[in-house]
Design a protein around this motif. Structure first.
Motif, PDB file in Angstrom:
ATOM      1  N   ALA A 174       0.772  -1.287  -0.110  1.00 59.03           N
ATOM      2  CA  ALA A 174      -0.071   0.116   0.030  1.00 59.03           C
ATOM      3  C   ALA A 174       0.848   1.197  -0.013  1.00 59.03           C
ATOM      4  CB  ALA A 174      -0.838  -0.064   1.109  1.00 59.03           C
ATOM      5  N   ALA A 175       1.862   1.283   0.848  1.00 57.70           N
ATOM      6  CA  ALA A 175       2.694   2.250   0.941  1.00 57.70           C
ATOM      7  C   ALA A 175       3.432   2.670  -0.478  1.00 57.70           C
ATOM      8  CB  ALA A 175       3.721   2.428   1.957  1.00 57.70           C
ATOM      9  N   CYS A 176       4.017   1.501  -1.016  1.00 55.13           N
ATOM     10  CA  CYS A 176       4.497   1.799  -2.330  1.00 55.13           C
ATOM     11  C   CYS A 176       3.537   2.323  -3.460  1.00 55.13           C
ATOM     12  CB  CYS A 176       5.047   0.302  -2.983  1.00 55.13           C
ATOM     13  SG  CYS A 176       5.903   0.330  -4.359  1.00 55.13           S
ATOM     14  N   ALA A 177       2.352   1.694  -3.503  1.00 53.17           N
ATOM     15  CA  ALA A 177       1.262   2.332  -4.292  1.00 53.17           C
ATOM     16  C   ALA A 177       0.930   3.655  -4.195  1.00 53.17           C
ATOM     17  CB  ALA A 177       0.143   1.339  -4.242  1.00 53.17           C
ATOM     18  N   MET A 178       0.853   4.055  -3.036  1.00 53.25           N
ATOM     19  CA  MET A 178       0.571   5.517  -2.729  1.00 53.25           C
ATOM     20  C   MET A 178       1.738   6.467  -3.200  1.00 53.25           C
ATOM     21  SD  MET A 178      -2.408   5.390  -1.516  1.00 53.25           S
ATOM     22  CE  MET A 178      -2.742   6.858  -0.504  1.00 53.25           C
ATOM     23  N   GLY A 179       2.966   5.845  -3.090  1.00 50.14           N
ATOM     24  CA  GLY A 179       4.216   6.658  -3.370  1.00 50.14           C
ATOM     25  C   GLY A 179       4.341   6.697  -4.976  1.00 50.14           C
ATOM     26  N   TYR A 239       2.116   7.531 -11.721  1.00 51.04           N
ATOM     27  CA  TYR A 239       2.054   6.359 -12.596  1.00 51.04           C
ATOM     28  C   TYR A 239       0.693   5.720 -11.904  1.00 51.04           C
ATOM     29  CZ  TYR A 239       7.038   6.158 -13.008  1.00 51.04           C
ATOM     30  OH  TYR A 239       8.391   6.539 -13.498  1.00 51.04           O
ATOM     31  N   PRO A 240       0.079   5.017 -12.894  1.00 55.20           N
ATOM     32  CA  PRO A 240      -1.003   4.223 -12.824  1.00 55.20           C
ATOM     33  C   PRO A 240      -0.643   2.743 -12.201  1.00 55.20           C
ATOM     34  CG  PRO A 240      -0.587   4.349 -15.226  1.00 55.20           C
ATOM     35  CD  PRO A 240       0.406   5.361 -14.247  1.00 55.20           C
ATOM     36  N   VAL A 241      -1.358   2.545 -11.247  1.00 51.24           N
ATOM     37  CA  VAL A 241      -0.843   1.225 -10.405  1.00 51.24           C
ATOM     38  C   VAL A 241      -1.867   0.482 -10.250  1.00 51.24           C
ATOM     39  CG1 VAL A 241       0.248   0.361  -8.437  1.00 51.24           C
ATOM     40  CG2 VAL A 241       0.844   2.595  -9.064  1.00 51.24           C
ATOM     41  N   GLU A 242      -1.613  -0.874 -10.457  1.00 51.42           N
ATOM     42  CA  GLU A 242      -2.721  -2.130 -10.079  1.00 51.42           C
ATOM     43  C   GLU A 242      -2.122  -2.998  -8.869  1.00 51.42           C
ATOM     44  OE1 GLU A 242      -5.629  -3.034 -13.725  1.00 51.42           O
ATOM     45  OE2 GLU A 242      -3.585  -3.624 -14.175  1.00 51.42           O
ATOM     46  N   MET A 243      -3.142  -3.451  -8.415  1.00 51.55           N
ATOM     47  CA  MET A 243      -2.641  -4.557  -7.154  1.00 51.55           C
ATOM     48  C   MET A 243      -3.425  -5.872  -7.035  1.00 51.55           C
ATOM     49  SD  MET A 243      -2.110  -1.681  -3.862  1.00 51.55           S
ATOM     50  CE  MET A 243      -0.745  -2.554  -3.038  1.00 51.55           C
ATOM     51  N   VAL A 244      -2.942  -6.691  -7.012  1.00 53.99           N
ATOM     52  CA  VAL A 244      -3.542  -8.151  -6.580  1.00 53.99           C
ATOM     53  C   VAL A 244      -3.525  -8.374  -5.270  1.00 53.99           C
ATOM     54  CG1 VAL A 244      -3.442 -10.672  -7.376  1.00 53.99           C
ATOM     55  CG2 VAL A 244      -2.762  -9.005  -9.200  1.00 53.99           C
ATOM     56  N   CYS A 245      -4.734  -8.551  -4.699  1.00 55.92           N
ATOM     57  CA  CYS A 245      -4.694  -8.741  -3.247  1.00 55.92           C
ATOM     58  C   CYS A 245      -5.926  -9.823  -2.765  1.00 55.92           C
ATOM     59  CB  CYS A 245      -5.061  -7.412  -2.607  1.00 55.92           C
ATOM     60  SG  CYS A 245      -6.424  -6.581  -3.450  1.00 55.92           S
ATOM     61  N   ALA A 283      -8.976  -1.153   5.664  1.00 46.43           N
ATOM     62  CA  ALA A 283      -8.803   0.321   5.723  1.00 46.43           C
ATOM     63  C   ALA A 283      -7.688   0.603   4.723  1.00 46.43           C
ATOM     64  CB  ALA A 283      -8.509   0.796   7.179  1.00 46.43           C
ATOM     65  N   LEU A 284      -6.811  -0.155   4.631  1.00 46.73           N
ATOM     66  CA  LEU A 284      -5.825  -0.058   3.533  1.00 46.73           C
ATOM     67  C   LEU A 284      -6.257   0.006   2.224  1.00 46.73           C
ATOM     68  CD1 LEU A 284      -2.638  -2.281   4.739  1.00 46.73           C
ATOM     69  CD2 LEU A 284      -2.797   0.122   4.739  1.00 46.73           C
ATOM     70  N   ARG A 285      -7.295  -0.787   2.023  1.00 46.07           N
ATOM     71  CA  ARG A 285      -7.755  -0.868   0.631  1.00 46.07           C
ATOM     72  C   ARG A 285      -8.766   0.303   0.527  1.00 46.07           C
ATOM     73  NH1 ARG A 285      -8.718  -7.465  -0.451  1.00 46.07           N
ATOM     74  NH2 ARG A 285      -6.684  -8.093   0.608  1.00 46.07           N
ATOM     75  N   ASP A 286      -9.426   0.663   1.470  1.00 42.73           N
ATOM     76  CA  ASP A 286     -10.172   2.102   1.196  1.00 42.73           C
ATOM     77  C   ASP A 286      -9.338   3.091   1.072  1.00 42.73           C
ATOM     78  OD1 ASP A 286     -12.452   0.602   2.011  1.00 42.73           O
ATOM     79  OD2 ASP A 286     -12.474   1.398   3.981  1.00 42.73           O
ATOM     80  N   ASP A 287      -8.185   3.241   1.462  1.00 42.39           N
ATOM     81  CA  ASP A 287      -7.144   4.384   1.120  1.00 42.39           C
ATOM     82  C   ASP A 287      -6.941   4.311  -0.414  1.00 42.39           C
ATOM     83  OD1 ASP A 287      -6.879   5.802   3.778  1.00 42.39           O
ATOM     84  OD2 ASP A 287      -5.794   4.334   4.544  1.00 42.39           O
ATOM     85  N   LEU A 288      -6.422   3.010  -0.497  1.00 47.56           N
ATOM     86  CA  LEU A 288      -5.967   2.842  -1.810  1.00 47.56           C
ATOM     87  C   LEU A 288      -7.117   3.271  -2.973  1.00 47.56           C
ATOM     88  CD1 LEU A 288      -4.028  -0.532  -1.256  1.00 47.56           C
ATOM     89  CD2 LEU A 288      -2.915   1.520  -2.089  1.00 47.56           C
ATOM     90  N   ARG A 289      -8.298   2.821  -2.889  1.00 51.98           N
ATOM     91  CA  ARG A 289      -9.384   2.947  -3.860  1.00 51.98           C
ATOM     92  C   ARG A 289      -9.642   4.316  -3.968  1.00 51.98           C
ATOM     93  NH1 ARG A 289     -11.743  -1.466  -1.048  1.00 51.98           N
ATOM     94  NH2 ARG A 289     -11.887  -3.180  -2.281  1.00 51.98           N
ATOM     95  N   ARG A 290      -9.563   5.197  -2.883  1.00 51.24           N
ATOM     96  CA  ARG A 290      -9.732   6.647  -2.833  1.00 51.24           C
ATOM     97  C   ARG A 290      -8.641   7.386  -3.830  1.00 51.24           C
ATOM     98  NH1 ARG A 290     -12.171   6.253   2.261  1.00 51.24           N
ATOM     99  NH2 ARG A 290     -10.196   6.240   3.152  1.00 51.24           N
ATOM    100  N   ALA A 291      -7.410   6.518  -3.534  1.00 55.41           N
ATOM    101  CA  ALA A 291      -6.236   7.257  -4.173  1.00 55.41           C
ATOM    102  C   ALA A 291      -6.278   6.716  -5.553  1.00 55.41           C
ATOM    103  CB  ALA A 291      -4.837   6.829  -3.784  1.00 55.41           C
ATOM    104  N   GLY A 292      -7.067   6.035  -6.096  1.00 54.31           N
ATOM    105  CA  GLY A 292      -7.366   5.559  -7.423  1.00 54.31           C
ATOM    106  C   GLY A 292      -6.610   4.416  -8.089  1.00 54.31           C
ATOM    107  N   VAL A 293      -5.831   3.715  -7.235  1.00 53.19           N
ATOM    108  CA  VAL A 293      -5.311   2.464  -7.247  1.00 53.19           C
ATOM    109  C   VAL A 293      -6.230   1.492  -7.733  1.00 53.19           C
ATOM    110  CG1 VAL A 293      -3.739   0.768  -6.290  1.00 53.19           C
ATOM    111  CG2 VAL A 293      -3.358   3.039  -5.592  1.00 53.19           C
TER     112      VAL A 293
END
Length: 434
Positions: free
Chosen positions: A16-21, A27-33, A95-105
């Motif tokens: 999550a920290a890497c994706a936000m950075g 950069y557009p980022v996708e995550m498999v979780c 909550a991490l996923r909520d943060d990531l979705r709001r950031a557009g990940v």
């Protein structure tokens, strides 16, 4: 030119920290979780809260706001030591996923079935049959990531976790040393109870999986501290989750189109410090490393060196913290569980005394404006990778002036009083007469 497709495997704190950075770098980022398969709670320190705030993970930060009194039974002493914040990992992960979705990940919820990588691209097959392609891959699946040829591996350890529901009460946590290991326990405000025992997995003597609930219930029943924290409910046999807690440093942690971060790069003994803190420590530098690898091919070697060196130094630091905690159990020196852990990974002190006479100004890689660049840093026994600046003030000119015999008041002239005080404090800590 099309943007490179970056895929992060794993949406824990490191991923999550890497994706936000990376998002902040454009950069557009996708995550498999995939969701955690067991309940867990962790005790976190102020450093973790600061790291989450720095990473922009506000919702996750809110989940770490459950302060609890901490009781320590160690080296024959019993005492209350400050407090730690208890964190429910399931709620924290959500909550991490909520943060990531709001950031557009982009989040893809699935398990990785197969990974095939070449020098040019990566192909990821998912459990639902989908196949993803990526130009750059970040491995952040923690201990679930495929093992590499390990550069360093600590004493073999296993942790057994039990969870049950008790009555609501004041949050509390405790740690306790045992003859053959140690236990950490916590009770949340809603009455959920967590107890984990860490043992030597190479010693044998543990029962089979089917008998672990009874084994752990018996071990809890032998502890007066467990009875004090949890009451009679701790004696029931409940399901047990077993997981490796061996400290492992991966071999190579970076390549020109891939990176390992968090527990996938270095998984530490749980006694060495908070797992979330070490995951964040290795991940916050990753976006600048990736940005350099993708945008400045001529500096790839510098970026790879930077990441590898810092992963290794972080690992050794946490390993030595764990060693020193184990070594506090003086009466257990040389015993089967304690002896190997009291001397691993080496005999080097966690902190070496500052000595201005050993300072060297060298060119080393640093993070600068989203890239890895060369800069003059101050290298010493306690800082083998170097210190670039102190609160934004470069240290190399100061050290070079001191070594040339220039009066300190000249070197500090014109700087604000608080800045002068911080620099004088740092010099004094290095043994320089101020």
């Amino acid at each position: 030119m099309a943007e490179p497709r970056i895929l992060i495997l794993g949406a824990g704190p490191a991923g999550a920290a890497c994706a936000m950075g990376l998002q902040r770098l454009g950069y557009p980022v996708e995550m498999v979780c995939d969701w955690r398969r067991f309940e867990a709670v962790e005790g976190v320190s102020q450093r973790v809260l600061d790291g989450l705030r720095h990473a922009g993970l506000g919702s996750a930060l809110e989940q770490a706001a459950m302060p609890a009194r901490r009781q320590v039974h160690w080296n024959g002493q019993q005492q209350w030591l400050n407090q730690e914040c208890l964190l429910d990992r399931r709620r924290f992960d959500a909550a991490l996923r909520d943060d990531l979705r709001r950031a557009g990940v982009g989040l893809i919820e699935a398990r990785v079935s197969k990974l095939h990588s070449t020098a040019h691209a990566h192909q990821v097959q998912l459990s639902d049959g989908r196949v993803l392609h990526a130009d750059f891959l970040v491995e952040a699946r923690g201990r679930q990531a495929p093992l590499t040829a390990s550069r360093l591996r600590g004493p073999e350890s296993v942790s057994l976790l039990s969870v049950w529901q008790g009555a609501p009460a004041e949050p509390v946590s405790a740690v306790q040393s045992l003859a053959d290991g140690w236990a950490w326990m916590a009770r949340l405000a809603d009455g959920r109870c967590y107890w984990q025992i860490s043992l030597d997995s190479s010693a044998g003597g543990l029962p089979g999986k089917a008998h672990l609930p009874e084994y752990c219930a018996r071990r809890r029943g032998e502890s007066a501290l467990v009875a004090e924290v949890f009451g009679a409910a701790a004696g029931q046999a409940v399901p047990v989750h077993a997981r490796s807690s061996t400290a492992i440093l991966a071999g190579a942690c970076a390549g020109h189109n891939w990176l390992r971060i968090g527990d996938a790069a270095m998984a530490v003994d749980p006694l060495s410090g908070n797992g979330i803190f070490q995951s964040l420590s290795s991940a916050l530098q990753a976006p600048a490393v990736i940005n350099t690898l993708l945008r400045r091919p001529g500096q790839q070697a510098l970026a790879l060196r930077f990441h590898q060196e810092r992963i290794e130094q972080l690992f050794l630091r946490f390993a030595r913290i764990g060693r020193d905690f184990y070594a506090q159990e003086a009466d257990k020196a040389g015993q089967a569980f304690w002896g190997p852990r009291q001397v691993w990974p080496d005999a080097q002190p966690l902190h070496l005394a500052g000595d201005f006479r050993q300072w060297q100004v060298q060119q080393r890689p640093v993070v600068s404006h989203g890239f890895i660049e060369q800069a003059e840093v101050v290298v010493g026994p306690d800082q083998p990778l170097g210190i670039w600046h102190l609160d934004g003030v470069p240290l190399a000119p100061l050290v070079r002036g001191v070594q040339a015999g220039q009066p300190l008041q000249w070197l500090l002239h014109g700087r604000p009083a608080p800045e002068q005080a911080r620099l004088r404090g740092w010099l004094a800590a290095q043994g320089y007469p101020v």
